[in-house]
Design an enzyme around this catalytic site. Structure first.
Site, PDB file in Angstrom:
ATOM      1  N   GLY A   1      -1.203 -31.960 -55.603  1.00 38.44           N
ATOM      2  CA  GLY A   1      -1.335 -31.414 -54.264  1.00 38.44           C
ATOM      3  C   GLY A   1      -1.800 -29.972 -54.273  1.00 38.44           C
ATOM      4  O   GLY A   1      -2.334 -29.474 -55.257  1.00 38.44           O
TER       5      GLY A   1
ATOM      6  N   ASP B   1     -11.257 -27.113 -53.611  1.00 31.54           N
ATOM      7  CA  ASP B   1     -12.562 -27.793 -53.695  1.00 31.54           C
ATOM      8  C   ASP B   1     -12.760 -28.512 -55.022  1.00 31.54           C
ATOM      9  O   ASP B   1     -13.522 -29.485 -55.090  1.00 31.54           O
ATOM     10  CB  ASP B   1     -13.691 -26.777 -53.486  1.00 31.54           C
ATOM     11  CG  ASP B   1     -13.815 -26.328 -52.042  1.00 31.54           C
ATOM     12  OD1 ASP B   1     -13.191 -26.958 -51.162  1.00 31.54           O
ATOM     13  OD2 ASP B   1     -14.534 -25.338 -51.779  1.00 31.54           O
TER      14      ASP B   1
ATOM     15  N   HIS C   1     -10.453 -30.255 -56.683  1.00 29.75           N
ATOM     16  CA  HIS C   1      -9.850 -31.581 -56.517  1.00 29.75           C
ATOM     17  C   HIS C   1     -10.757 -32.491 -55.682  1.00 29.75           C
ATOM     18  O   HIS C   1     -10.956 -33.671 -56.010  1.00 29.75           O
ATOM     19  CB  HIS C   1      -8.501 -31.485 -55.804  1.00 29.75           C
ATOM     20  CG  HIS C   1      -7.431 -30.763 -56.572  1.00 29.75           C
ATOM     21  ND1 HIS C   1      -6.927 -29.555 -56.165  1.00 29.75           N
ATOM     22  CD2 HIS C   1      -6.767 -31.085 -57.707  1.00 29.75           C
ATOM     23  CE1 HIS C   1      -5.990 -29.168 -57.015  1.00 29.75           C
ATOM     24  NE2 HIS C   1      -5.877 -30.084 -57.957  1.00 29.75           N
TER      25      HIS C   1
ATOM     26  N   LYS D   1     -11.196 -28.394 -66.417  1.00 34.38           N
ATOM     27  CA  LYS D   1     -10.495 -27.110 -66.491  1.00 34.38           C
ATOM     28  C   LYS D   1      -9.245 -27.241 -67.353  1.00 34.38           C
ATOM     29  O   LYS D   1      -8.910 -26.346 -68.121  1.00 34.38           O
ATOM     30  CB  LYS D   1     -10.136 -26.591 -65.107  1.00 34.38           C
ATOM     31  CG  LYS D   1      -9.562 -25.159 -65.151  1.00 34.38           C
ATOM     32  CD  LYS D   1      -9.160 -24.664 -63.788  1.00 34.38           C
ATOM     33  CE  LYS D   1      -7.828 -25.213 -63.370  1.00 34.38           C
ATOM     34  NZ  LYS D   1      -6.708 -24.641 -64.193  1.00 34.38           N
ATOM     35  N   ASP D   2      -8.540 -28.362 -67.216  1.00 33.16           N
ATOM     36  CA  ASP D   2      -7.387 -28.648 -68.068  1.00 33.16           C
ATOM     37  C   ASP D   2      -7.894 -29.415 -69.289  1.00 33.16           C
ATOM     38  O   ASP D   2      -7.665 -30.617 -69.435  1.00 33.16           O
ATOM     39  CB  ASP D   2      -6.344 -29.440 -67.286  1.00 33.16           C
ATOM     40  CG  ASP D   2      -5.805 -28.650 -66.099  1.00 33.16           C
ATOM     41  OD1 ASP D   2      -5.119 -27.651 -66.330  1.00 33.16           O
ATOM     42  OD2 ASP D   2      -6.113 -29.025 -64.961  1.00 33.16           O
TER      43      ASP D   2
ATOM     44  N   SER E   1      -8.189 -23.043 -59.009  1.00 32.76           N
ATOM     45  CA  SER E   1      -6.877 -23.483 -59.472  1.00 32.76           C
ATOM     46  C   SER E   1      -5.885 -23.335 -58.331  1.00 32.76           C
ATOM     47  O   SER E   1      -5.967 -22.383 -57.534  1.00 32.76           O
ATOM     48  CB  SER E   1      -6.411 -22.635 -60.665  1.00 32.76           C
ATOM     49  OG  SER E   1      -5.046 -22.874 -60.957  1.00 32.76           O
ATOM     50  N   SER E   2      -4.945 -24.261 -58.251  1.00 30.04           N
ATOM     51  CA  SER E   2      -3.905 -24.147 -57.231  1.00 30.04           C
ATOM     52  C   SER E   2      -3.109 -22.860 -57.397  1.00 30.04           C
ATOM     53  O   SER E   2      -2.626 -22.286 -56.414  1.00 30.04           O
ATOM     54  CB  SER E   2      -2.977 -25.357 -57.300  1.00 30.04           C
ATOM     55  OG  SER E   2      -3.681 -26.547 -57.004  1.00 30.04           O
ATOM     56  N   ARG E   3      -2.970 -22.391 -58.617  1.00 29.15           N
ATOM     57  CA  ARG E   3      -2.179 -21.188 -58.854  1.00 29.15           C
ATOM     58  C   ARG E   3      -2.933 -19.899 -58.522  1.00 29.15           C
ATOM     59  O   ARG E   3      -2.335 -18.827 -58.527  1.00 29.15           O
ATOM     60  CB  ARG E   3      -1.680 -21.161 -60.305  1.00 29.15           C
ATOM     61  CG  ARG E   3      -0.579 -22.206 -60.570  1.00 29.15           C
ATOM     62  CD  ARG E   3       0.049 -22.056 -61.943  1.00 29.15           C
ATOM     63  NE  ARG E   3       1.250 -22.859 -62.083  1.00 29.15           N
ATOM     64  CZ  ARG E   3       1.286 -24.082 -62.606  1.00 29.15           C
ATOM     65  NH1 ARG E   3       0.162 -24.643 -63.037  1.00 29.15           N
ATOM     66  NH2 ARG E   3       2.423 -24.744 -62.695  1.00 29.15           N
TER      67      ARG E   3
END
Length: 281
Positions: free
Chosen positions: A27, A31, A33, A149-150, A185-187
């Site tokens: 969640g 963009d 995702h 990215k991961d 990144s979400s972070r």
């Protein structure tokens, strides 16, 4: 878009489908995702995304409780991207009893880099992905899309699928970046304004490391990596690693490994936010 919270409802929704295309997420979508969802759409007969913040992959001191949860915005983005089914299990749905059976990835791949600095991380990742695969793709197999990215996570999942002979195609999505080059990144949402401006130093450091590596003899590699770490630390970062590895297995390169076979990877903390990135070269 159909939203399924229970495994039974999900399986009922997918019962007539032969080849789902699946994008697992935690969640707080951005963009990057959504690009994975759009990439997945032509790869199956139904597009499925999941939202589940997986407690098993967070260390006790990490941000499980504070990890951003943006449900309404996430649903709106997934609908706009053409997602057909959203699987959003509650913790009690996915882990109705203590998860004592877990996936332990090969230490040769999983205990370095991210695994060294986040012990147990890939056990949590492997376990939840295996379980999500069983829920979404277990009836017929299918395709799953993960972002580059991961990078190490992508490799762990590919190896898991191969060794368990799962009928799943793993497709990699390219890293999406902001205009200044920072990987989405979400972070990134944790960064203050000045930190956000400084954050671009991480991808810049990886580009510089890759360029220097290409121009120098392989024997100079360790010195180049240390220089990259020292330069980022001098800017106020707390680097975990900046390193060059083989794309094939994330082992240190040999003299025979040249451009087209390598990836520069980095992880560093800026203020209270830990960022990761990589660059294939």
């Amino acid at each position: 878009m159909l939203i399924a919270h229970s495994i039974a409802d999900l399986r009922q929704a997918l019962a007539a489908r032969r080849h789902p295309a699946f994008v697992p997420t935690m969640g707080n979508l951005h963009d990057g995702h959504i690009a994975l969802v759009r990439q997945a759409r032509p790869l199956g007969d139904v597009t499925v995304a999941s939202i589940f913040v997986n407690r098993l992959q967070f260390l006790p001191h990490e941000d499980f409780d504070s990890y951003p949860r943006t449900w309404e915005a996430d649903c709106a983005q997934l609908r706009a991207a053409g997602c057909d089914v959203l699987f959003a299990p509650r913790e009690a749905d996915l882990y109705p009893e203590p998860q004592t059976f877990k996936v332990h990835p090969d230490p040769a791949l999983a205990d370095m880099l991210e695994g060294q600095f986040r012990p147990g991380f890939f056990v949590g990742v492997g376990t939840v992905v295996m379980k999500l695969f069983a829920c979404v793709l277990g009836q017929s197999g299918g395709t799953a899309v993960f972002g580059k990215k991961d990078y190490q996570q992508l490799m762990v999942i590919r190896q898991m699928v191969r060794q368990f002979a799962l009928p799943i195609d793993i497709v990699a999505g390219e890293t999406c970046r902001a205009a200044d080059g920072l990987a989405l990144s979400s972070r990134n949402g944790y960064l203050g304004r000045e930190e956000r401006q400084e954050a671009v130093a991480l991808p810049q450091a990886l580009r510089q490391l890759a360029g220097q590596w290409t121009a120098r003899p392989p024997a100079a590699g360790a010195a180049l990596e240390q220089q990259a770490v020292d330069a980022l630390r001098a800017r106020g970062w707390q680097p975990d690693y900046l390193t060059v590895r083989r794309r094939a297995d994330l082992q240190p390169p040999t003299a025979q490994d040249g451009p087209g076979m390598l990836v520069a990877l980095g992880a560093a903390r800026l203020g209270g936010t830990r960022l990761i990135d990589n660059l294939e070269f």
